[in-house]
Design an enzyme around this catalytic site. Structure first.
Site, PDB file in Angstrom:
ATOM      1  N   ASN A   1      15.549  -5.789  -0.600  1.00 31.63           N
ATOM      2  CA  ASN A   1      14.144  -5.772  -0.181  1.00 31.63           C
ATOM      3  C   ASN A   1      13.326  -6.179  -1.395  1.00 31.63           C
ATOM      4  OD1 ASN A   1      11.567  -5.207   0.622  1.00 31.63           O
ATOM      5  ND2 ASN A   1      11.963  -3.107   1.274  1.00 31.63           N
TER       6      ASN A   1
ATOM      7  N   ARG B   1      15.390  -8.230   3.739  1.00 30.31           N
ATOM      8  CA  ARG B   1      14.191  -7.920   4.510  1.00 30.31           C
ATOM      9  C   ARG B   1      13.203  -9.076   4.348  1.00 30.31           C
ATOM     10  NH1 ARG B   1       9.203  -3.952   3.141  1.00 30.31           N
ATOM     11  NH2 ARG B   1       8.286  -4.003   5.207  1.00 30.31           N
TER      12      ARG B   1
ATOM     13  N   HIS C   1       6.796  -3.396  10.286  1.00 33.74           N
ATOM     14  CA  HIS C   1       7.639  -2.181  10.277  1.00 33.74           C
ATOM     15  C   HIS C   1       8.629  -2.186  11.441  1.00 33.74           C
ATOM     16  CE1 HIS C   1       4.296   0.320   8.103  1.00 33.74           C
ATOM     17  NE2 HIS C   1       5.149  -0.156   7.222  1.00 33.74           N
TER      18      HIS C   1
ATOM     19  N   LEU D   1       4.443   6.764   9.391  1.00 32.30           N
ATOM     20  CA  LEU D   1       3.309   7.125   8.539  1.00 32.30           C
ATOM     21  C   LEU D   1       3.776   7.217   7.091  1.00 32.30           C
ATOM     22  CD1 LEU D   1       1.960  10.002  10.855  1.00 32.30           C
ATOM     23  CD2 LEU D   1       1.310   7.577  10.887  1.00 32.30           C
TER      24      LEU D   1
ATOM     25  N   GLY E   1       2.128   2.467   3.821  1.00 36.65           N
ATOM     26  CA  GLY E   1       1.746   1.623   4.955  1.00 36.65           C
ATOM     27  C   GLY E   1       2.018   2.437   6.211  1.00 36.65           C
TER      28      GLY E   1
ATOM     29  N   ARG F   1      -5.075   0.721   2.633  1.00 35.90           N
ATOM     30  CA  ARG F   1      -5.625  -0.238   3.608  1.00 35.90           C
ATOM     31  C   ARG F   1      -6.534   0.475   4.587  1.00 35.90           C
ATOM     32  NH1 ARG F   1       0.082  -2.175   5.154  1.00 35.90           N
ATOM     33  NH2 ARG F   1       0.792  -3.053   3.177  1.00 35.90           N
TER      34      ARG F   1
ATOM     35  N   GLY G   1       7.270   8.413   4.738  1.00 33.24           N
ATOM     36  CA  GLY G   1       6.903   9.409   3.718  1.00 33.24           C
ATOM     37  C   GLY G   1       6.032  10.555   4.203  1.00 33.24           C
TER      38      GLY G   1
ATOM     39  N   GLY H   1       5.050  11.126   7.496  1.00 32.71           N
ATOM     40  CA  GLY H   1       5.581  11.634   8.764  1.00 32.71           C
ATOM     41  C   GLY H   1       6.774  12.556   8.580  1.00 32.71           C
TER      42      GLY H   1
ATOM     43  N   GLU I   1      15.601   1.908   7.072  1.00 30.35           N
ATOM     44  CA  GLU I   1      15.488   0.466   7.292  1.00 30.35           C
ATOM     45  C   GLU I   1      16.684  -0.277   6.697  1.00 30.35           C
ATOM     46  OE1 GLU I   1      11.462   1.186   5.794  1.00 30.35           O
ATOM     47  OE2 GLU I   1      10.864  -0.566   6.969  1.00 30.35           O
TER      48      GLU I   1
HETATM   49  P1  ADP Z   1       5.998   3.005   1.862  1.00 26.29           P
HETATM   50  O1  ADP Z   1       5.018   2.595   2.914  1.00 26.29           O
HETATM   51  O2  ADP Z   1       5.589   2.579   0.490  1.00 26.29           O
HETATM   52  O3  ADP Z   1       7.436   2.752   2.218  1.00 26.29           O
HETATM   53  P2  ADP Z   1       6.722   5.813   2.133  1.00 26.29           P
HETATM   54  O4  ADP Z   1       7.155   5.815   3.538  1.00 26.29           O
HETATM   55  O5  ADP Z   1       7.748   5.986   1.069  1.00 26.29           O
HETATM   56  O6  ADP Z   1       5.810   4.583   1.796  1.00 26.29           O
HETATM   57  O7  ADP Z   1       5.624   6.954   1.972  1.00 26.29           O
HETATM   58  C1  ADP Z   1       5.037   7.217   0.726  1.00 26.29           C
HETATM   59  C2  ADP Z   1       3.923   8.205   0.893  1.00 26.29           C
HETATM   60  O8  ADP Z   1       4.418   9.392   1.516  1.00 26.29           O
HETATM   61  C3  ADP Z   1       3.330   8.685  -0.413  1.00 26.29           C
HETATM   62  O9  ADP Z   1       2.302   7.839  -0.850  1.00 26.29           O
HETATM   63  C4  ADP Z   1       2.798  10.046  -0.040  1.00 26.29           C
HETATM   64  O10 ADP Z   1       1.452   9.889   0.354  1.00 26.29           O
HETATM   65  C5  ADP Z   1       3.573  10.473   1.166  1.00 26.29           C
HETATM   66  N1  ADP Z   1       4.367  11.690   0.921  1.00 26.29           N
HETATM   67  C6  ADP Z   1       5.612  11.802   0.432  1.00 26.29           C
HETATM   68  N2  ADP Z   1       5.978  13.106   0.356  1.00 26.29           N
HETATM   69  C7  ADP Z   1       4.941  13.834   0.835  1.00 26.29           C
HETATM   70  C8  ADP Z   1       4.677  15.224   1.038  1.00 26.29           C
HETATM   71  N3  ADP Z   1       5.565  16.147   0.736  1.00 26.29           N
HETATM   72  N4  ADP Z   1       3.481  15.577   1.565  1.00 26.29           N
HETATM   73  C9  ADP Z   1       2.559  14.632   1.864  1.00 26.29           C
HETATM   74  N5  ADP Z   1       2.750  13.329   1.710  1.00 26.29           N
HETATM   75  C10 ADP Z   1       3.908  12.925   1.207  1.00 26.29           C
END
Ligand code: ADP
Length: 397
Positions: A9, A90, A179, A208, A211, A240, A329, A331, A384
């Site tokens: 990726n 990717r 996504h 969530l 992105g 965004r 992240g 979600g 992914e």
């Molecule tokens: P990307 O879109 O870069 O792949 P991810 O799916 O890895 O992002 O999500 C990253 C985001 O997840 C971080 O910026 C953070 O806001 C959120 N995150 C990760 N762990 C937690 C947590 N324990 N509580 C709240 N938010 C979290």
């Protein structure tokens, strides 16, 4: 003999990679090269034997990938002995041309390059990774797996913007959605987990992360998704804006003298949670709000209001709903964000059980709706890389 796929990726300044055994569906090594093109870069490489890290400059993606190969040689697993059957890449924008994983030929490479006009931030670095990897593994098939492919089942009613047809057609302006690899993986995985044929299920997937996007999935196929021509449309994200009246941009251009580039930077890099609360990380925003910061609280309110609105809209598009899945992240890790996102939807059969939600185990699938609720609400960690590896292995036979 094990069969493995190296998944790549490649982003603008980073290369994430994973070596996946596609028979056991396990990850044998994972790592990331960061800050490519800067004065010093870093490389992290993780295997069952532990983690190695190094710091050095990586002038370009070719140099980054060479360092990855050297790291494999020094720390294992030995790629020459790993049973590699393909390299899976990717690719963000596949346009109308690509609706399935595709073996990369010079023609396919040229097509991906042509699609860069639609995804100037994403396709060029994806191509850098492809070129570097084809040079490193000239004898292996390379497979492009497109973020947009899963959404090629959207109906014209869902993907058409109501602007003059000729303008849209001439410039390829329509909704593509992104996504897709994650939405596909998660919507199929949840069917497997609840032991129902995916063909019978109506599902809303909430991806969530930094992105973020929502997809309505009917019978395993994407029928509506919140990202559009680019990944900017839809939900409030880390940096965004998501949805905004397009005339606000005309207004800012006329009244505040903002240029196209100013607006692009503002909407993609300075908006969302960052623009509203000063941080793009949901953890920071929640901490600030808990300390009484009103801007952070408003950011959370806007964020949840938008997610909830999309859930209602997609419920209406689907007609009836079996499952909602949280992933990525935020979600997967943020119980209060999940609770906020679906608050007040109980009369629609969408209920989050506070105990199940708060105590959901990290990194595993878990149901967070009460027993017997009309709509099952689940957390399913996305993967992914595994989906890319599966698709690449399948197409090479
Ligand atoms: P990307 O879109 O870069 O792949 P991810 O799916 O890895 O992002 O999500 C990253 C985001 O997840 C971080 O910026 C953070 O806001 C959120 N995150 C990760 N762990 C937690 C947590 N324990 N509580 C709240 N938010 C979290």
């Amino acid at each position: 003999m094990t069969r493995t796929v190296l998944v790549i990726n490649s982003g603008s300044s980073s290369i994430k990679y994973q070596l996946i055994d596609v028979d056991s569906e396990t990850s044998l090594a994972a790592g990331v090269v960061e800050r490519i093109g800067e004065e010093t870069g870093s490389l992290k490489h993780e295997t069952s034997a532990g983690e190695v890290a190094l710091e050095q400059p990586f002038p370009d993606h070719t140099a980054g990938l060479r360092a990855v190969l050297a790291t494999f040689r020094m720390n294992g697993p030995d790629l020459a002995e790993a049973g590699l059957v393909a390299v899976g890449h990717r690719v963000v924008q596949g346009g109308e041309r690509f609706d399935a994983p595709t073996i990369i030929t010079p023609k396919v490479e040229a097509d991906i390059e042509e699609l860069s006009a639609l995804a100037p931030l994403h396709n060029p670095p994806n191509l850098d990774g492809i070129r570097a990897a084809r040079e490193a593994f000239p004898e292996l098939p390379h497979v492009a797996v497109f973020d947009t492919a899963f959404h090629r089942t959207l109906s014209p009613a869902a993907y058409t913007y109501a602007i003059p047809t000729e303008v849209a057609a001439k410039n390829n302006v329509r909704r593509y959605g992104f996504h897709g690899t994650s939405h596909k993986y998660v919507s199929h995985k949840v069917a497997e987990i609840i032991n129902r044929p995916v063909a019978e299920l109506n599902t809303i997937v909430l991806h969530l992360g930094n992105g973020a996007s929502v997809t309505a999935v009917r019978g395993g196929k994407s029928v509506e998704t919140s990202m559009g021509l680019t990944p900017l449309e839809g939900l409030v994200m880390g940096t965004r804006s998501g949805d905004i009246d397009p005339a606000a941009l005309l207004h800012l251009s006329r009244v505040a003298g903002m240029s196209i580039d100013d607006l692009d930077t503002m909407l993609n890099k300075k908006s969302g949670l960052l623009g509203l609360a000063g941080s793009n990380d949901m953890r920071d925003v929640r901490r600030l709000a808990a300390e009484g910061d009103e801007r952070a609280q408003l950011a959370l309110d806007v964020w949840a209001h938008r997610v909830r609105g999309y859930v209602g809209q997609y419920l209406a598009q689907l007609g009836n709903l079996d499952v909602i899945v949280f992933t990525a992240g935020v979600g997967e890790n943020s119980a209060p964000s999940r609770a906020d996102a679906l608050a007040g939807l109980e009369n629609l059969g969408i209920i989050v059980d506070p105990k199940l939600n708060d105590n959901a185990p990290r990194g595993q699938a878990a149901r967070i709706s009460p027993d017997g609720a009309p709509v099952q609400v689940w957390i399913v960690p996305t993967n992914e890389e595994l989906e890319i590896a599966r698709e690449a292995a399948e197409i090479v036979g």
